[in-house]
Design an enzyme around this catalytic site. Structure first.
Site, PDB file in Angstrom:
ATOM      1  N   CYS A 156       0.838  -1.209   0.000  1.00 41.32           N
ATOM      2  CA  CYS A 156       0.000   0.000   0.000  1.00 41.32           C
ATOM      3  C   CYS A 156       0.873   1.261   0.000  1.00 41.32           C
ATOM      4  O   CYS A 156       0.668   2.175  -0.815  1.00 41.32           O
ATOM      5  CB  CYS A 156      -0.954  -0.016   1.182  1.00 41.32           C
ATOM      6  SG  CYS A 156      -0.226  -0.570   2.737  1.00 41.32           S
TER       7      CYS A 156
HETATM    8  N1  LIG Z   1      -4.265  -4.319   5.328  1.00 39.53           N
HETATM    9  C1  LIG Z   1      -3.743  -3.593   4.354  1.00 39.53           C
HETATM   10  O1  LIG Z   1      -3.948  -2.381   4.266  1.00 39.53           O
HETATM   11  C2  LIG Z   1      -2.880  -4.259   3.312  1.00 39.53           C
HETATM   12  C3  LIG Z   1      -2.418  -3.489   2.238  1.00 39.53           C
HETATM   13  C4  LIG Z   1      -1.609  -4.068   1.281  1.00 39.53           C
HETATM   14  C5  LIG Z   1      -1.257  -5.403   1.387  1.00 39.53           C
HETATM   15  N2  LIG Z   1      -1.691  -6.117   2.457  1.00 39.53           N
HETATM   16  C6  LIG Z   1      -1.280  -7.522   2.542  1.00 39.53           C
HETATM   17  O2  LIG Z   1      -2.412  -8.354   2.343  1.00 39.53           O
HETATM   18  C7  LIG Z   1      -2.288  -9.540   3.105  1.00 39.53           C
HETATM   19  C8  LIG Z   1      -3.511  -9.638   4.024  1.00 39.53           C
HETATM   20  O3  LIG Z   1      -3.558  -8.475   4.836  1.00 39.53           O
HETATM   21  P1  LIG Z   1      -4.710  -8.227   5.873  1.00 39.53           P
HETATM   22  O4  LIG Z   1      -4.588  -6.836   6.317  1.00 39.53           O
HETATM   23  O5  LIG Z   1      -5.987  -8.735   5.334  1.00 39.53           O
HETATM   24  O6  LIG Z   1      -4.208  -9.180   7.053  1.00 39.53           O
HETATM   25  P2  LIG Z   1      -5.102  -9.944   8.124  1.00 39.53           P
HETATM   26  O7  LIG Z   1      -6.307  -9.153   8.412  1.00 39.53           O
HETATM   27  O8  LIG Z   1      -4.181 -10.337   9.215  1.00 39.53           O
HETATM   28  O9  LIG Z   1      -5.553 -11.233   7.309  1.00 39.53           O
HETATM   29  C9  LIG Z   1      -4.713 -12.302   6.997  1.00 39.53           C
HETATM   30  C10 LIG Z   1      -5.594 -13.536   6.940  1.00 39.53           C
HETATM   31  O10 LIG Z   1      -4.802 -14.678   6.581  1.00 39.53           O
HETATM   32  C11 LIG Z   1      -5.107 -15.705   7.510  1.00 39.53           C
HETATM   33  N3  LIG Z   1      -4.042 -16.679   7.611  1.00 39.53           N
HETATM   34  C12 LIG Z   1      -2.931 -16.626   8.378  1.00 39.53           C
HETATM   35  N4  LIG Z   1      -2.203 -17.746   8.204  1.00 39.53           N
HETATM   36  C13 LIG Z   1      -2.883 -18.525   7.323  1.00 39.53           C
HETATM   37  C14 LIG Z   1      -2.665 -19.801   6.743  1.00 39.53           C
HETATM   38  N5  LIG Z   1      -1.563 -20.503   7.012  1.00 39.53           N
HETATM   39  N6  LIG Z   1      -3.580 -20.279   5.861  1.00 39.53           N
HETATM   40  C15 LIG Z   1      -4.687 -19.575   5.548  1.00 39.53           C
HETATM   41  N7  LIG Z   1      -4.956 -18.368   6.072  1.00 39.53           N
HETATM   42  C16 LIG Z   1      -4.056 -17.837   6.942  1.00 39.53           C
HETATM   43  C17 LIG Z   1      -5.328 -14.953   8.808  1.00 39.53           C
HETATM   44  O11 LIG Z   1      -5.959 -15.750   9.791  1.00 39.53           O
HETATM   45  P3  LIG Z   1      -5.551 -15.510  11.330  1.00 39.53           P
HETATM   46  O12 LIG Z   1      -5.935 -14.115  11.648  1.00 39.53           O
HETATM   47  O13 LIG Z   1      -6.362 -16.533  12.056  1.00 39.53           O
HETATM   48  O14 LIG Z   1      -4.082 -15.757  11.403  1.00 39.53           O
HETATM   49  C18 LIG Z   1      -6.208 -13.823   8.316  1.00 39.53           C
HETATM   50  O15 LIG Z   1      -7.548 -14.238   8.141  1.00 39.53           O
HETATM   51  C19 LIG Z   1      -0.971  -9.411   3.881  1.00 39.53           C
HETATM   52  O16 LIG Z   1       0.042 -10.067   3.199  1.00 39.53           O
HETATM   53  C20 LIG Z   1      -0.734  -7.903   3.897  1.00 39.53           C
HETATM   54  O17 LIG Z   1       0.618  -7.568   4.018  1.00 39.53           O
HETATM   55  C21 LIG Z   1      -2.519  -5.587   3.403  1.00 39.53           C
END
Ligand SMILES: NC(=O)c1ccc[n+]([C@@H]2O[C@H](COP(=O)([O-])OP(=O)(O)OC[C@H]3O[C@@H](n4cnc5c(N)ncnc54)[C@H](OP(=O)(O)O)[C@@H]3O)[C@@H](O)[C@H]2O)c1
Length: 344
Positions: A156
């Protein structure tokens, strides 16, 4: 649930995270794609509208346990990985073996050099995938994205910083080694997993810097700007956590390459660079602000010349142009759809 034949069949891994939730919400209204399966960790299985009540009536899917057989049975075309870094690269080889094209939201395939990735994250377990991955910033890599089987969706902060900077470095109007990117992010940028730092009393009414000189998005910005412009770019990136749910704003300071550079010249270059790009709005009427882009796929940019410095501003929604709708923009390109399909 059977998707219409001509729809892109999408599986999400990590659907219960914030970015996964946004992907579900936006794909529910996409005319040419359908989510056919959602996979998540053992502790988070069940109906998606149980995790996110707002999805009630929009998504009837349940988050299931991941297995090769379960994914294969869905005959999907595309996997969207909305999981943390390190986790993503553990899934990619399996998904690719099953013949799916992949868009990864995490940082696992963004840095092109495995040694550089190891320096900032951990040893890379899929160097073959890393060599193949295309960086998914549609404004600069659309042709490569259209043909790619593995797309690394940008971070982001890098999206927010690269879009205003690239045209001005490319045009030789700012020095590529005297740039300071000052940025703020809403708290959803840190994901959904609770931690003491994300606890309400810590974040509410509290504006806080972090990652001084060592944030992992800094090498990503430098790599991408150097690739796009052909000019070795180094910068200092200073992020801050801001007490708002979503949104990202950069204020970027750079030195002009000569005293002859004018504000009009800078503005003209930005306008020319993005005149045909549907999701980058060059603003001269107002300065970019998080509310003007919230819940959209837009990145707003603006430029000023003040006391001999070039000051750039950019704003986007970290969960959308910073993650999920940018991935949908990439999906559209990969499947030969108009880039704007299902997006605004
Ligand atoms: N948030 C942002 O603004 C943003 C922006 C750009 C990129 N990203 C990227 O997008 C990705 C997701 O971000 P997010 O903000 O949505 O993070 P998040 O809310 O922490 O979501 C990650 C999801 O993946 C799940 N997960 C973890 N380990 C797993 C596994 N082994 N198998 C299947 N699912 C699993 C988590 O479950 P648990 O919670 O139970 O572990 C959670 O539901 C990350 O790589 C992040 O760096 C995020």
């Amino acid at each position: 649930m059977k998707a219409a034949k001509d729809k892109i069949r999408v599986v999400l891994v990590g659907g219960s995270g914030y970015a996964g939730y946004e992907a579900l919400r936006w794909l529910a209204r996409h005319p040419s794609a359908e989510v056919v399966g959602v996979f998540g960790p053992e502790n988070e299985l069940g109906p998606m509208d149980r995790f996110y009540p707002l999805l009630s009536g929009q998504c009837v899917l349940s988050q299931e346990r991941f297995s090769e057989q379960a994914v294969a049975a869905l005959k999907a075309d595309l996997a969207m990985l909305c999981v943390p870094h390190k986790v993503a690269m553990s899934y990619v080889p399996t998904l690719r073996k099953l013949g799916l094209r992949v868009i990864d939201w995490s940082a696992d395939y963004r840095l092109t050099d495995a040694a550089e990735y190891e320096k900032w994250y951990c040893p890379h377990t899929d160097p073959a995938g890393l060599a193949e991955a295309v960086y998914g910033l549609p404004e600069y890599f659309a042709k490569q994205i259209a043909k790619a089987d593995l797309v690394a969706n940008p971070g982001c902060y890098p999206t927010c910083a690269v879009l205003p900077l690239a045209p001005l470095i490319q045009a030789g109007l700012i020095l590529p080694d005297e740039i300071v990117v000052n940025a703020i992010s809403g708290v959803t940028g840190a994901g959904r997993a609770p931690s003491p730092k994300q606890h309400f009393p810590e974040r509410n009414e509290n504006f806080e810097p972090y990652g001084v000189g060592n944030h992992r998005h800094m090498p990503e910005m430098e790599q991408v700007l150097t690739t796009i412009t052909g000019k070795e770019t180094t910068l200092l990136f200073q992020p801050h956590l801001c007490p708002m749910d979503r949104g990202m704003l950069c204020t970027i300071f750079a030195r002009p390459t000569s005293d002859d550079v004018t504000q009009l010249h800078l503005l003209n270059v930005l306008q020319a660079a993005y005149s045909n790009m549907p999701f980058v709005r060059v603003r001269n009427d107002v300065l970019p602000a998080t509310k003007y882009v919230a819940n959209t796929n837009y990145c707003d940019v603006a430029v000023r010349l003040a006391k001999g410095r070039v000051v750039l501003f950019s704003a986007l929604d970290n969960l959308l142009k910073g993650a999920s709708t940018q991935a949908i923009q990439n999906m559209n390109l990969m499947f030969n759809l108009p880039e704007t399909t299902g997006l605004y």
